[in-house]
Scaffold this active site. Structure first.
Site, PDB file in Angstrom:
ATOM      1  N   TYR A   2       0.835  -1.210   0.000  1.00 33.71           N
ATOM      2  CA  TYR A   2       0.000   0.000   0.000  1.00 33.71           C
ATOM      3  C   TYR A   2       0.866   1.255   0.000  1.00 33.71           C
ATOM      4  CZ  TYR A   2      -4.054   2.879   1.475  1.00 33.71           C
ATOM      5  OH  TYR A   2      -5.075   3.805   1.555  1.00 33.71           O
ATOM      6  N   ASP A  50      -9.408   5.163  11.049  1.00 31.92           N
ATOM      7  CA  ASP A  50      -9.568   5.342   9.601  1.00 31.92           C
ATOM      8  C   ASP A  50      -9.224   6.756   9.142  1.00 31.92           C
ATOM      9  OD1 ASP A  50     -10.552   2.743   9.124  1.00 31.92           O
ATOM     10  OD2 ASP A  50     -12.564   3.358   9.734  1.00 31.92           O
ATOM     11  N   SER A  66      -5.890   8.981   3.557  1.00 25.55           N
ATOM     12  CA  SER A  66      -4.778   8.039   3.433  1.00 25.55           C
ATOM     13  C   SER A  66      -3.776   8.420   2.354  1.00 25.55           C
ATOM     14  CB  SER A  66      -5.308   6.631   3.164  1.00 25.55           C
ATOM     15  OG  SER A  66      -6.066   6.199   4.239  1.00 25.55           O
ATOM     16  N   TRP A  89     -19.744  -0.837  -3.846  1.00 26.71           N
ATOM     17  CA  TRP A  89     -18.942  -0.014  -4.758  1.00 26.71           C
ATOM     18  C   TRP A  89     -18.964  -0.671  -6.144  1.00 26.71           C
ATOM     19  CZ3 TRP A  89     -13.194   1.555  -3.243  1.00 26.71           C
ATOM     20  CH2 TRP A  89     -12.684   2.418  -4.222  1.00 26.71           C
ATOM     21  N   GLU A 113      -7.147   0.625  14.822  1.00 26.04           N
ATOM     22  CA  GLU A 113      -6.382   1.674  14.146  1.00 26.04           C
ATOM     23  C   GLU A 113      -7.374   2.576  13.416  1.00 26.04           C
ATOM     24  OE1 GLU A 113      -3.337  -0.189  11.789  1.00 26.04           O
ATOM     25  OE2 GLU A 113      -2.399  -1.091  13.550  1.00 26.04           O
ATOM     26  N   ASP A 145      -8.250  -0.001  -2.757  1.00 25.84           N
ATOM     27  CA  ASP A 145      -8.964   1.098  -3.435  1.00 25.84           C
ATOM     28  C   ASP A 145      -8.408   1.526  -4.791  1.00 25.84           C
ATOM     29  OD1 ASP A 145     -10.586   1.134  -1.242  1.00 25.84           O
ATOM     30  OD2 ASP A 145      -9.931   3.085  -0.507  1.00 25.84           O
ATOM     31  N   ARG A 187      -1.550   8.018  -3.860  1.00 27.72           N
ATOM     32  CA  ARG A 187      -2.426   7.010  -3.266  1.00 27.72           C
ATOM     33  C   ARG A 187      -3.748   7.636  -2.827  1.00 27.72           C
ATOM     34  NH1 ARG A 187       0.285   4.415   1.796  1.00 27.72           N
ATOM     35  NH2 ARG A 187      -0.775   6.099   2.900  1.00 27.72           N
ATOM     36  N   ASP A 188      -4.774   6.799  -2.773  1.00 28.86           N
ATOM     37  CA  ASP A 188      -6.064   7.223  -2.230  1.00 28.86           C
ATOM     38  C   ASP A 188      -6.595   8.430  -3.019  1.00 28.86           C
ATOM     39  OD1 ASP A 188      -8.119   6.834  -0.446  1.00 28.86           O
ATOM     40  OD2 ASP A 188      -7.293   8.161   1.088  1.00 28.86           O
ATOM     41  N   LYS A 220      -7.985  -5.112   7.908  1.00 25.77           N
ATOM     42  CA  LYS A 220      -7.834  -3.878   8.697  1.00 25.77           C
ATOM     43  C   LYS A 220      -7.635  -4.244  10.164  1.00 25.77           C
ATOM     44  CE  LYS A 220      -8.560   0.411  10.183  1.00 25.77           C
ATOM     45  NZ  LYS A 220      -7.960   1.671   9.705  1.00 25.77           N
TER      46      LYS A 220
END
Ligand SMILES: *[C@@H]1O[C@H](CO)[C@@H](O)[C@H](O)[C@H]1NC(C)=O
Length: 453
Positions: free
Chosen positions: A178, A408, A190, A278, A406, A230, A183-184, A402
């Site tokens: 990741y 989000d 993120s 999604w 932690e 994602d 990213r994201d 996940k």
């Protein structure tokens, strides 16, 4: 005497000369860490646990017990609604012969175990504390979300190898790859360390090379990877977001490089495929299948590119009797329906994919206002434990990707990484920065666990 101490002084200085400063949110210390322990101006190296210290912006370091990796995986904007209720009941079916989880034990991340132990120690109610402590024995994935964390993988693989030798039980180390540049691309919480405009693809290839170099040192330890939560799903539905449209070519080139390298090293790899709310919408299924199959074929159709991971860091149940009202008519209102619809479409495109499904935070259902809400959903509970008894030959394993507890994303609207989703009415607040430990949220996951802990 004199010359010895002069030499020692010189050696002590070397790291300062040879190592760059660590960027904000980067790792700056911890067992097995070999990078720079100095943070850029404006951030402070803060110990999160024995395995991880992080450069936290601002003068004050968070309390020593908080935890870290930027593990949050926001899901996506562009998708309609959402799934249903009722914790996934687990039917019984024989997993496919090529299931990479069969016959293996999953190595427990010492990092997550340390986070959980610290969190349990803060709970005064002894019954709840005991339940909380038991979470340390449930395997999760470890997120390699910055290049500085990569040496930790070698530490874990060596540890897994010695467990394997001493117990005779073959170990799987579960990782999340990741660190894509930009990213994201459809959310904010993120954001990663690399940008396309600033040598991002070359930096990413270097990150992959370093990961693979660690893996190749331990050929007798099995590695299972979730690939880039994602990212490819964003290319299916979010090309209307400029940052995603701009990232498309680079994401695909990076994926091709990474997937070839990982599979050549024998890593069983599952590409992240969003979730039922999604890509599970009928209009998204075919384009999704086309994209994933193309990426699979471009990477050489390796048998190690096993298939797809769904519901990563999300809250959907595997299987429910009654759709959550927020699913608004999506026939694929849970992960099992989604997988059963996507698998034949992939097959038709030449990709015989199997699946893993994250159920780490899916114990409670009908919690969200909108199916696309993803941030620290209030009253979520730990879900079905990792198992290969999945009820579907399409699903290799239920997993916890996940690490529950932690965060989000932050609910602090002044933070640079603030995403408004984390301040919605169905998000637990106040929430700290993405990836840091969220004690109140963890305690809720424990007390709402279904099945109970
Ligand atoms: C919110 O973020 C701002 C900017 O980073 C920071 O100065 C402030 O202390 C944060 N507030 C809280 C409650 O953490």
């Amino acid at each position: 005497m004199k010359s010895t101490s002069a030499l020692l002084a010189l050696v002590a200085l070397l790291p300062a000369f040879t190592q760059a400063q660590t960027a904000q949110w980067g790792q700056c210390g911890g067992i097995g860490f070999t990078g720079s322990t100095t943070c850029v101006a404006g951030s402070v190296c803060t110990k999160q646990n024995d395995y991880y210290s992080q450069c936290i912006p601002g003068a004050q370091a968070p309390p020593a017990t908080t935890a870290p990796p930027a593990t949050s995986v926001p899901p996506a904007t562009g998708a309609p609604s959402k799934p249903s209720s009722a914790p996934g009941s687990t039917p019984t079916t024989v997993p496919s012969a090529s299931n990479p989880f069969n016959g293996f034990e999953i190595y427990l991340s010492p990092y997550y175990a340390a986070e959980v132990a610290a969190a349990a120690a803060k709970i005064t109610d002894p019954t709840l504390a005991a339940k909380a402590a038991s979470v340390a024995k449930i395997p999760t994935f470890t997120w390699f979300d910055t290049v500085d964390k990569v040496p930790q993988l070698g530490t874990y693989l060596a540890d897994a190898q010695s467990i394997q030798k001493s117990t005779g039980k073959k170990q799987i180390v579960q990782i999340v790859v990741y660190d894509l540049p930009d990213r994201d691309c459809a959310a904010k919480a993120s954001n990663g360390e690399f940008s396309i405009a600033n040598n991002g693809q070359a930096n990413y290839e270097d990150y992959i090379d370093k990961l693979v170099a660690q893996i190749k040192q331990f050929p007798d330890v099995r590695v299972v990877a979730v690939y880039e939560p994602d990212s490819l799903a964003n290319l299916v539905t979010n090309l209307n977001v400029a940052k995603c449209a701009n990232a498309k070519t680079t994401y695909l080139a990076c994926a091709n490089y990474a997937l070839k390298a990982l599979t050549a090293a024998g890593v069983y790899t599952y590409m992240d495929a969003g979730h039922a709310g999604w890509l599970g919408w009928p209009a998204n299924l075919t384009p999704a299948a086309q994209l994933f199959a193309q990426v699979y074929k471009d990477a050489g159709s390796s048998p190690f590119l096993k298939g797809l991971a769904t519901n990563v860091a999300n809250y959907n149940a595997l299987s429910v009797a009654t759709p959550d009202p927020i699913t608004q008519g999506d026939p694929n209102f849970d992960e099992l329906h989604y997988i059963q619809a996507l698998a034949p479409a992939l097959q038709q495109q030449g990709f015989p994919a199997t699946f893993i499904v994250d159920q780490g935070r899916s114990g409670q259902q009908n919690l969200r206002q909108q199916w696309g809400d993803w941030c620290n959903i209030k009253n979520a509970g730990f879900g079905t434990r990792p198992t290969t008894n999945t009820g579907s030959p399409l699903i290799d394993s239920i997993v916890w990707v996940k690490p529950g507890g932690e965060c989000d994303g932050t609910s602090n609207s002044s933070s640079p990484r603030f995403d408004s989703t984390c301040a919605l009415s169905d998000a637990h607040q106040p929430a700290p920065e993405a990836g840091t430990w969220f004690q109140a949220y963890f305690e809720n996951l424990v007390s709402k666990a279904n099945p109970p802990l």
